[in-house]
Scaffold this motif. Structure first.
Motif, PDB file in Angstrom:
ATOM      1  N   GLU A 110      53.837 -25.661  -9.889  1.00 50.15           N
ATOM      2  CA  GLU A 110      52.705 -24.855  -9.414  1.00 50.15           C
ATOM      3  C   GLU A 110      53.192 -23.665  -8.603  1.00 50.15           C
ATOM      4  OE1 GLU A 110      48.484 -25.407  -6.983  1.00 50.15           O
ATOM      5  OE2 GLU A 110      50.021 -26.961  -6.850  1.00 50.15           O
ATOM      6  N   LEU A 111      54.168 -23.901  -7.727  1.00 50.65           N
ATOM      7  CA  LEU A 111      54.675 -22.827  -6.881  1.00 50.65           C
ATOM      8  C   LEU A 111      55.389 -21.764  -7.705  1.00 50.65           C
ATOM      9  CD1 LEU A 111      54.681 -22.039  -3.927  1.00 50.65           C
ATOM     10  CD2 LEU A 111      56.822 -23.305  -3.632  1.00 50.65           C
ATOM     11  N   THR A 112      56.074 -22.170  -8.748  1.00 41.67           N
ATOM     12  CA  THR A 112      56.731 -21.207  -9.641  1.00 41.67           C
ATOM     13  C   THR A 112      55.702 -20.247 -10.229  1.00 41.67           C
ATOM     14  OG1 THR A 112      58.522 -22.744 -10.209  1.00 41.67           O
ATOM     15  CG2 THR A 112      58.071 -20.952 -11.767  1.00 41.67           C
ATOM     16  N   ASP A 113      54.606 -20.780 -10.719  1.00 40.18           N
ATOM     17  CA  ASP A 113      53.554 -19.930 -11.302  1.00 40.18           C
ATOM     18  C   ASP A 113      52.915 -19.027 -10.247  1.00 40.18           C
ATOM     19  OD1 ASP A 113      54.020 -21.072 -13.760  1.00 40.18           O
ATOM     20  OD2 ASP A 113      52.378 -22.519 -13.605  1.00 40.18           O
ATOM     21  N   GLN A 114      52.744 -19.552  -9.037  1.00 40.42           N
ATOM     22  CA  GLN A 114      52.124 -18.753  -7.968  1.00 40.42           C
ATOM     23  C   GLN A 114      53.026 -17.590  -7.553  1.00 40.42           C
ATOM     24  OE1 GLN A 114      51.517 -21.950  -5.179  1.00 40.42           O
ATOM     25  NE2 GLN A 114      49.415 -22.324  -5.848  1.00 40.42           N
ATOM     26  N   ILE A 115      54.309 -17.848  -7.423  1.00 37.08           N
ATOM     27  CA  ILE A 115      55.243 -16.779  -7.050  1.00 37.08           C
ATOM     28  C   ILE A 115      55.290 -15.718  -8.146  1.00 37.08           C
ATOM     29  CG2 ILE A 115      57.675 -16.231  -6.630  1.00 37.08           C
ATOM     30  CD1 ILE A 115      57.912 -19.011  -5.291  1.00 37.08           C
ATOM     31  N   ALA A 116      55.347 -16.149  -9.399  1.00 41.43           N
ATOM     32  CA  ALA A 116      55.379 -15.191 -10.506  1.00 41.43           C
ATOM     33  C   ALA A 116      54.132 -14.320 -10.510  1.00 41.43           C
ATOM     34  CB  ALA A 116      55.509 -15.945 -11.838  1.00 41.43           C
ATOM     35  N   ALA A 117      52.984 -14.926 -10.241  1.00 39.66           N
ATOM     36  CA  ALA A 117      51.732 -14.164 -10.226  1.00 39.66           C
ATOM     37  C   ALA A 117      51.724 -13.128  -9.106  1.00 39.66           C
ATOM     38  CB  ALA A 117      50.543 -15.104 -10.073  1.00 39.66           C
ATOM     39  N   VAL A 118      52.234 -13.486  -7.941  1.00 38.77           N
ATOM     40  CA  VAL A 118      52.295 -12.545  -6.820  1.00 38.77           C
ATOM     41  C   VAL A 118      53.198 -11.368  -7.172  1.00 38.77           C
ATOM     42  CG1 VAL A 118      53.171 -12.235  -4.458  1.00 38.77           C
ATOM     43  CG2 VAL A 118      51.734 -14.207  -5.015  1.00 38.77           C
ATOM     44  N   LEU A 119      54.341 -11.641  -7.774  1.00 41.10           N
ATOM     45  CA  LEU A 119      55.255 -10.562  -8.154  1.00 41.10           C
ATOM     46  C   LEU A 119      54.618  -9.655  -9.213  1.00 41.10           C
ATOM     47  CD1 LEU A 119      58.659 -12.518  -8.330  1.00 41.10           C
ATOM     48  CD2 LEU A 119      57.773 -11.117  -6.453  1.00 41.10           C
ATOM     49  N   ASP A 120      53.800 -10.243 -10.080  1.00 39.65           N
ATOM     50  CA  ASP A 120      53.092  -9.439 -11.086  1.00 39.65           C
ATOM     51  C   ASP A 120      52.098  -8.486 -10.437  1.00 39.65           C
ATOM     52  OD1 ASP A 120      54.390 -10.639 -13.205  1.00 39.65           O
ATOM     53  OD2 ASP A 120      52.787 -12.080 -13.607  1.00 39.65           O
ATOM     54  N   GLU A 121      51.443  -8.948  -9.378  1.00 37.40           N
ATOM     55  CA  GLU A 121      50.265  -8.257  -8.849  1.00 37.40           C
ATOM     56  C   GLU A 121      50.557  -7.276  -7.725  1.00 37.40           C
ATOM     57  OE1 GLU A 121      47.774 -11.470  -7.704  1.00 37.40           O
ATOM     58  OE2 GLU A 121      47.558 -12.244  -9.776  1.00 37.40           O
TER      59      GLU A 121
END
Length: 296
Positions: free
Chosen positions: A25-36
């Protein structure tokens, strides 16, 4: 208080399942933050709500927590120190360390790769390390819990050393170095005292001394009972009353010890129960093999 599950308060397989779910879950959250977010300050602000539930102590960085900092155009994130990953914004398009070339031209793919690398900087976020820790705990409990059960079944603190000798011998043998010539010899002087000698071929390489549960471990009484000096130089590695253990270099101490918790009392403090199992097996292994490197 951190929301990370604690391996000493649960079954190791349950712990592994929970931390793997958090890591995904944290992997997906970090990736989303870097995207945004395209500035370090904005990305840091957006990251912290995801990281904070799993921070143990921000003032004491360790291998168990992911931290992040923003400094000008640099976003530093990961295990602070050894695996501190410093990210820069490339071409206003994606985050990546300046020190390496991106291996894709897809920002989302790069950010997912980075996020996984960031999470894997901590012990529970790395699948292999987490699996090893879970298996390590299972092995230690398998080694020691039959011994604890035997103590209770033999009368607990009313048991004699001889009642526990067979199970205690199994415990010591399980913690011996894995060498073909290493073996255990019983030289116990009486029912109240167990004396195991670790041998390598024809040589004595260590002594394990045990008195009945609750009996005195005063150095002068032990030396009289076992007939050897109570010192590491004399080859003594462990002194115990089966519940309290003293390791070198504290062999002559009456107070420096750790104490196992009987299974019937574990529900009163499950964390201490499993922690003492972990510590006792670790110290037994280290004491019986002094050249062994400490666990990392």
């Amino acid at each position: 208080m951190t929301e990370l599950p604690y391996i000493f308060e649960m079954d190791p397989d349950d712990w592994l399942e929970q931390v793997q779910a958090i890591a995904d879950e944290l992997t997906d959250q970090i990736a989303a933050v870097l995207d945004e977010h395209d500035t370090a300050e904005e990305a840091h602000a957006a990251l912290m709500p995801h990281l904070e539930p799993y921070i143990i102590d921000a003032d004491d960085p360790s291998q168990h927590q992911i931290l992040a900092e923003a400094d000008a155009d640099v976003l530093a994130i990961g295990q602070k120190g050894a695996d501190w990953i410093r990210l820069h914004r490339h071409d206003d398009d994606f985050w990546w360390p300046k020190t390496s070339e991106p291996d894709s031209d897809d920002p989302e793919e790069l950010h997912q790769t980075l996020a996984k690398r960031i999470v894997e900087t901590v012990s529970w976020g790395d699948g292999k390390r987490a699996e090893e820790r879970a298996q390590n705990q299972k092995a230690k409990r398998t080694i020691l819990e039959p011994f604890l059960k035997a103590i209770e079944e033999s009368g607990g603190r009313d048991a004699k050393a001889i009642d526990l000798r067979e199970e205690f011998g199994r415990l010591i043998e399980a913690c011996l170095p894995n060498e073909d010539q290493m073996s255990l010899e019983d030289r116990s002087p009486d029912d109240e005292h167990t004396h195991f000698v670790v041998t390598r071929g024809d040589d004595d390489v260590g002594h394990v001394l045990a008195v009945s549960p609750g009996a005195s471990r005063a150095p002068e009484k032990l030396q009289e009972a076992f007939g050897i000096p109570l010192s590491f130089e004399a080859g003594v590695r462990v002194v115990t009353d089966h519940l309290r253990f003293v390791w070198y270099p504290y062999l002559g101490s009456k107070t420096a010890s750790n104490q196992l918790i009987p299974p019937s009392e574990k529900d009163d403090d499950i964390v201490d129960y499993y922690y003492e199992i972990d510590w006792t097996v670790s110290q037994l292994i280290r004491s019986l093999n002094p050249d062994l490197k400490p666990e990392g």
